[in-house]
Design an enzyme around this catalytic site. Structure first.
Site, short mmCIF file in Angstrom:
data_model
loop_
_atom_site.label_atom_id
_atom_site.label_comp_id
_atom_site.label_asym_id
_atom_site.label_seq_id
_atom_site.Cartn_x
_atom_site.Cartn_y
_atom_site.Cartn_z
N HIS A 155 7.78 3.11 7.35
CA HIS A 155 8.29 2.78 6.34
C HIS A 155 8.48 3.97 5.41
O HIS A 155 9.49 4.35 4.86
CB HIS A 155 8.22 1.47 5.67
CG HIS A 155 8.52 1.11 4.38
ND1 HIS A 155 9.25 -0.20 4.22
CD2 HIS A 155 8.83 1.72 3.13
CE1 HIS A 155 10.02 -0.23 2.98
NE2 HIS A 155 9.46 0.79 2.41
N GLU A 156 7.21 4.31 5.02
CA GLU A 156 6.90 5.28 3.96
C GLU A 156 7.67 6.57 4.56
O GLU A 156 8.08 7.45 3.68
CB GLU A 156 5.56 5.47 3.60
CG GLU A 156 4.91 4.29 3.05
CD GLU A 156 5.67 4.06 1.86
OE1 GLU A 156 6.51 4.55 1.25
OE2 GLU A 156 5.62 2.58 1.76
NI NI Z 1 9.90 1.53 0.23
#
Ligand code: NI
Length: 180
Positions: free
Chosen positions: A137-138
């Site tokens: 996600h990051e």
């Molecule tokens: Ni985010």
């Protein structure tokens, strides 16, 4: 030290690729990371990427279970990810840049990730479960990708306040505090 303002979906800084950091140990990167950590702690989030605080550089921080099972903070400068195998997994995610919403996102179940810390230490780890999800996600933020773009069923993009209907578990939460 400073608490930084979070960019929300629609701000161009979230939609373009971030630039690699020439010197991960540079003083300005150390300051940026300190401020990102302070910002994440203030919000009570699980992860943050530099573009989310309007800095288009390849820097992420995240909390994932350490060797003792307790959340431990990792900072990665210039991270890279490779999937370990073809296994995919669905999980609910939230994002500080997409407040109030959650979405069901399919991600690689097991990854290897690498990067450098602001003290110049090389990180090379294998991760699965929530740990693998938060890193993906990051790192997506560094490619200008927010999680809704990873979704295959927008019927599973919901308000946090309705999450109880889908029983997302705390362990699958990414980034946002308060939504269970
Ligand atoms: Ni985010």
């Amino acid at each position: 030290m400073a608490i930084l303002k979070i960019a929300r979906m629609g701000h161009p800084v979230l939609a373009r690729p971030a630039a690699p950091v020439a010197d991960p140990t540079a003083a300005e990167i150390r300051v940026l990371v300190h401020d990102m950590i302070e910002t994440l702690e203030d919000i009570g989030g699980r992860g943050l990427a530099a573009p989310q605080v309007h800095v288009p550089l390849c820097v992420v921080i995240f909390l994932a279970p350490g060797e003792d099972g307790r959340p431990s903070l990792t900072t990665l400068v210039n991270p890279t990810i490779e999937p370990i195998d073809a296994a995919m997994e669905d999980g609910w995610e939230g994002c500080l840049s997409v407040p109030g919403l959650r979405g069901l996102v399919t991600r690689h179940a097991r990854i290897r990730y690498r990067g450098t810390t602001p003290t110049g230490e090389a990180i090379d780890r294998v991760a699965d479960g929530f740990h693998a999800r938060v890193v993906q996600h990051e790192c997506d933020h560094l490619d200008g990708i927010l999680y809704p773009r990873r979704m295959t069923d927008l019927g599973k993009l919901i308000f946090e306040s309705e999450a109880r209907w889908y029983a997302p578990t705390r362990a699958d939460d990414v980034e946002e505090e308060g939504a269970a």
